[in-house]
Enzyme design. Structure first.
Site, PDB file in Angstrom:
ATOM      1  N   HIS A 273      50.761   0.851  -4.986  1.00  0.00           N
ATOM      2  CA  HIS A 273      50.041   0.786  -6.249  1.00  0.00           C
ATOM      3  C   HIS A 273      50.416  -0.505  -6.950  1.00  0.00           C
ATOM      4  O   HIS A 273      51.567  -0.916  -6.885  1.00  0.00           O
ATOM      5  CB  HIS A 273      50.413   1.990  -7.138  1.00  0.00           C
ATOM      6  CG  HIS A 273      49.437   2.223  -8.228  1.00  0.00           C
ATOM      7  ND1 HIS A 273      49.505   1.563  -9.426  1.00  0.00           N
ATOM      8  CD2 HIS A 273      48.342   3.025  -8.286  1.00  0.00           C
ATOM      9  CE1 HIS A 273      48.498   1.951 -10.183  1.00  0.00           C
ATOM     10  NE2 HIS A 273      47.775   2.828  -9.519  1.00  0.00           N
TER      11      HIS A 273
ATOM     12  N   ASP B  57      45.939   9.342  -4.770  1.00  0.00           N
ATOM     13  CA  ASP B  57      44.927   9.655  -3.761  1.00  0.00           C
ATOM     14  C   ASP B  57      45.496  10.342  -2.532  1.00  0.00           C
ATOM     15  O   ASP B  57      44.751  10.818  -1.689  1.00  0.00           O
ATOM     16  CB  ASP B  57      44.227   8.370  -3.317  1.00  0.00           C
ATOM     17  CG  ASP B  57      43.441   7.772  -4.458  1.00  0.00           C
ATOM     18  OD1 ASP B  57      42.789   8.537  -5.168  1.00  0.00           O
ATOM     19  OD2 ASP B  57      43.507   6.555  -4.645  1.00  0.00           O
TER      20      ASP B  57
HETATM   21  N1  ACO Z   1      50.317  -0.026   3.605  1.00  0.00           N
HETATM   22  C1  ACO Z   1      51.042  -1.032   4.145  1.00  0.00           C
HETATM   23  N2  ACO Z   1      51.469  -2.104   3.448  1.00  0.00           N
HETATM   24  C2  ACO Z   1      51.134  -2.182   2.151  1.00  0.00           C
HETATM   25  C3  ACO Z   1      50.360  -1.182   1.518  1.00  0.00           C
HETATM   26  C4  ACO Z   1      49.953  -0.079   2.292  1.00  0.00           C
HETATM   27  N3  ACO Z   1      49.224   0.908   1.744  1.00  0.00           N
HETATM   28  N4  ACO Z   1      50.158  -1.513   0.219  1.00  0.00           N
HETATM   29  C5  ACO Z   1      50.768  -2.690   0.055  1.00  0.00           C
HETATM   30  N5  ACO Z   1      51.359  -3.106   1.219  1.00  0.00           N
HETATM   31  C6  ACO Z   1      52.169  -4.304   1.404  1.00  0.00           C
HETATM   32  C7  ACO Z   1      51.292  -5.553   1.496  1.00  0.00           C
HETATM   33  O1  ACO Z   1      50.942  -5.865   2.819  1.00  0.00           O
HETATM   34  C8  ACO Z   1      52.168  -6.604   0.876  1.00  0.00           C
HETATM   35  O2  ACO Z   1      53.095  -7.037   1.844  1.00  0.00           O
HETATM   36  P1  ACO Z   1      53.595  -8.586   1.882  1.00  0.00           P
HETATM   37  O3  ACO Z   1      54.289  -8.802   0.588  1.00  0.00           O
HETATM   38  O4  ACO Z   1      54.477  -8.614   3.067  1.00  0.00           O
HETATM   39  O5  ACO Z   1      52.352  -9.410   2.024  1.00  0.00           O
HETATM   40  C9  ACO Z   1      52.937  -5.857  -0.201  1.00  0.00           C
HETATM   41  O6  ACO Z   1      52.966  -4.481   0.236  1.00  0.00           O
HETATM   42  C10 ACO Z   1      52.314  -5.932  -1.587  1.00  0.00           C
HETATM   43  O7  ACO Z   1      50.932  -5.588  -1.472  1.00  0.00           O
HETATM   44  P2  ACO Z   1      49.787  -6.173  -2.409  1.00  0.00           P
HETATM   45  O8  ACO Z   1      48.465  -5.973  -1.734  1.00  0.00           O
HETATM   46  O9  ACO Z   1      50.157  -7.575  -2.813  1.00  0.00           O
HETATM   47  O10 ACO Z   1      49.919  -5.248  -3.660  1.00  0.00           O
HETATM   48  P3  ACO Z   1      48.806  -4.986  -4.729  1.00  0.00           P
HETATM   49  O11 ACO Z   1      49.511  -4.573  -5.940  1.00  0.00           O
HETATM   50  O12 ACO Z   1      47.886  -6.158  -4.825  1.00  0.00           O
HETATM   51  O13 ACO Z   1      47.960  -3.790  -4.084  1.00  0.00           O
HETATM   52  C11 ACO Z   1      47.024  -1.676  -3.599  1.00  0.00           C
HETATM   53  C12 ACO Z   1      47.959  -2.486  -4.526  1.00  0.00           C
HETATM   54  C13 ACO Z   1      45.640  -2.343  -3.545  1.00  0.00           C
HETATM   55  C14 ACO Z   1      46.861  -0.283  -4.189  1.00  0.00           C
HETATM   56  C15 ACO Z   1      47.657  -1.615  -2.180  1.00  0.00           C
HETATM   57  O14 ACO Z   1      48.935  -1.011  -2.243  1.00  0.00           O
HETATM   58  C16 ACO Z   1      46.758  -0.890  -1.190  1.00  0.00           C
HETATM   59  O15 ACO Z   1      45.853  -1.527  -0.611  1.00  0.00           O
HETATM   60  N6  ACO Z   1      46.997   0.444  -0.959  1.00  0.00           N
HETATM   61  C17 ACO Z   1      46.141   1.221  -0.088  1.00  0.00           C
HETATM   62  C18 ACO Z   1      44.868   1.604  -0.828  1.00  0.00           C
HETATM   63  C19 ACO Z   1      45.101   2.671  -1.879  1.00  0.00           C
HETATM   64  O16 ACO Z   1      45.767   3.663  -1.659  1.00  0.00           O
HETATM   65  N7  ACO Z   1      44.520   2.438  -3.075  1.00  0.00           N
HETATM   66  C20 ACO Z   1      44.596   3.385  -4.182  1.00  0.00           C
HETATM   67  C21 ACO Z   1      45.262   2.758  -5.370  1.00  0.00           C
HETATM   68  S1  ACO Z   1      45.459   3.957  -6.629  1.00  0.00           S
HETATM   69  C22 ACO Z   1      43.978   4.092  -7.330  1.00  0.00           C
HETATM   70  O17 ACO Z   1      43.129   3.216  -7.376  1.00  0.00           O
HETATM   71  C23 ACO Z   1      43.664   5.356  -7.952  1.00  0.00           C
END
Ligand code: ACO
Length: 430
Positions: free
Chosen positions: A307, A365
């Site tokens: 998140h 979720d």
């Molecule tokens: N699985 C594996 N790795 C992950 C995940 C994941 N679900 N989420 C983040 N990471 C990793 C990224 O690869 C990144 O790694 P790095 O630093 O080595 O490049 C690091 O964690 C940070 O990730 P970001 O994408 O920079 O974090 P951001 O805050 O932009 O993204 C998000 C948040 C979009 C929710 C992300 O965690 C994600 O895509 N999760 C899966 C989708 C999801 O569950 N979304 C629901 C969000 S809650 C809602 O909207 C109600």
């Protein structure tokens, strides 16, 4: 809000004093509004990772502590002791209602649940295989064509009526989107039922046979609505605020929010998460999926994990995990294979240093899809249910913004990296 501290920014031969504000909770905020005027520079923050886009009194999240407050009240207390329409009142008007205020509010919402009859023809114009989110975006946007008497945003009374109409009619619209997609007749709302029961009935009753609403399922539904009611300045809420900053009507603004919510990184994640759990299928395949999520060369992510704001447990996920157990017990499917996969996946991911170091925890979720599927909803309805629940949050933020005397049209700047000015070349010379 202002205190007498300031930050000094030095660059080239300039020195600029920027005021610092102390919020009720959360990090201090540096006011950069005068930066361009005084320094001729922009700030650069794609994804708004360090930028407060507004000031607000509605919702606060402490991502490190895993805390979510609505008007100061923790979400776990609201989920346990309150119910959705009371939380709607709290979000909209700032305080918990008295008994009489709550009764009046519930009656007001209940008496606005029917749709203009002409709207049923609008539904019929869609293809049967349309995604319910596509129908929701279209129908909510089209409300401005059906309710002309609540589109004048300069009139507080019209703003109020539009707010109530949206909260009241969203369950009907979402249920009808579902009914249309499965070829069943629309079921009209019933005023003797509470908000969640009414929605369940409009989704699952048929004219040939009435539908008895199970109070435990209705409570679980209400809890899902409550847990999704608002979440401060997330992507869809910011979309609503941006759309509204131009003076767009409330129905157009909420349709914009619904469109944004649809994406798999936001509200679409609950559908994506359940599909992922099904793809994993059995606990023995979990390590394979965890390995993919960790692989730098694979852009696969564990859906329902991570998140932007929570770097600790999402408090909503904690409540929903318990709710999932209750609902599946009630339905006699406590050994549901998806729940087993979800619990084991959560356990293995949390034990894995990749996830703990990056502070990736299950989000709201992760468990909501399991509950919704057990209730009988297809995955395509998960995001519409999120949109229905979030409508009150969007509306509350929309109202707050319109009441702000400092409201300006939202207009971000950019770091331009395209071609410098050049002369047009005639087509035969290219
Ligand atoms: N699985 C594996 N790795 C992950 C995940 C994941 N679900 N989420 C983040 N990471 C990793 C990224 O690869 C990144 O790694 P790095 O630093 O080595 O490049 C690091 O964690 C940070 O990730 P970001 O994408 O920079 O974090 P951001 O805050 O932009 O993204 C998000 C948040 C979009 C929710 C992300 O965690 C994600 O895509 N999760 C899966 C989708 C999801 O569950 N979304 C629901 C969000 S809650 C809602 O909207 C109600």
């Amino acid at each position: 809000m202002a205190d007498n501290r300031s930050a000094t920014l030095r660059f080239d031969n300039k020195e600029i004093e920027l005021p610092i504000y102390s919020p009720t909770a959360g990090p201090d905020v540096i006011d950069i509004r005068k930066l361009y005027g005084q320094g001729g520079v922009f700030t650069y923050d794609p994804g708004f990772t360090s930028t407060a886009s507004c000031d607000s009194t509605i919702t606060f999240i402490d991502g490190d502590k895993g805390e979510l407050l609505h008007r100061g009240y923790p979400i776990d207390q609201l989920a346990e002791k309150s119910h959705y329409l009371e939380v709607c009142y709290l979000l909209l008007y700032g305080e918990l209602p008295t008994g009489k205020q709550l009764e009046d509010f519930e009656s007001l919402v209940t008496n606005h649940t029917m749709l203009h009859d002409q709207m049923s023809y609008f539904f019929r114009g869609f293809r049967r295989d349309a995604h319910p989110m596509a129908i929701l975006v279209g129908v909510v946007g089209a409300m401005s064509a059906f309710y002309h008497d609540s589109t004048d945003i300069s009139d507080p009374q019209q703003r109020e009526v539009a707010s109530i109409r949206l909260i009241a009619k969203m369950p009907t619209i979402a249920a009808w989107a579902y009914k249309f997609s499965i070829g069943q007749p629309f079921i009209y709302p019933r005023n003797d039922l509470d908000y969640a029961s009414n929605f369940l009935r409009m989704c699952f009753a048929v004219p040939a046979q009435d539908y008895e609403v199970n109070p435990i399922l209705s409570r679980a539904m209400d809890r899902i609505f409550t847990l999704h009611a608002d979440h401060e300045q997330n992507a869809s809420t910011s979309t609503v605020r941006l759309a509204s900053s131009s003076g767009a009507n409330p129905f157009a603004c909420i349709a914009a929010g619904i469109a944004c919510l649809w994406g798999p990184a936001h509200g679409g994640a609950n559908q994506a998460c359940l599909e992922m759990l099904k793809e994993i299928g059995t606990p023995d395949r979990i390590p394979e999926f965890i390995a993919r999520a960790k692989d730098k060369d694979d852009n696969y992510r564990l859906m329902g994990f991570g998140h932007r704001v929570y770097k600790n447990h999402d408090p909503r996920a904690t409540v929903l995990k318990q709710s999932a157990d209750e609902v599946l017990n009630l339905l006699g499917v406590e050994d549901n294979p998806l729940l087993q996969v979800a619990k084991e996946l959560e356990k293995q991911a949390l034990e894995d240093p990749y996830f703990s170091e990056k502070k990736l925890f299950p989000n709201v979720d992760f468990y909501s899809g399991i509950i919704l599927e057990a209730m009988g909803f297809p995955t395509s309805m998960f995001t519409p249910i999120f949109a229905l629940s979030r409508t009150v949050g969007w509306i509350s933020q929309w109202k707050e913004q319109l009441d702000d005397p400092q409201l300006k049209i939202g207009r971000p700047r950019q770091l331009y990296q395209g071609a410098a000015m050049r002369d047009y070349v005639d087509v035969e010379k290219r």
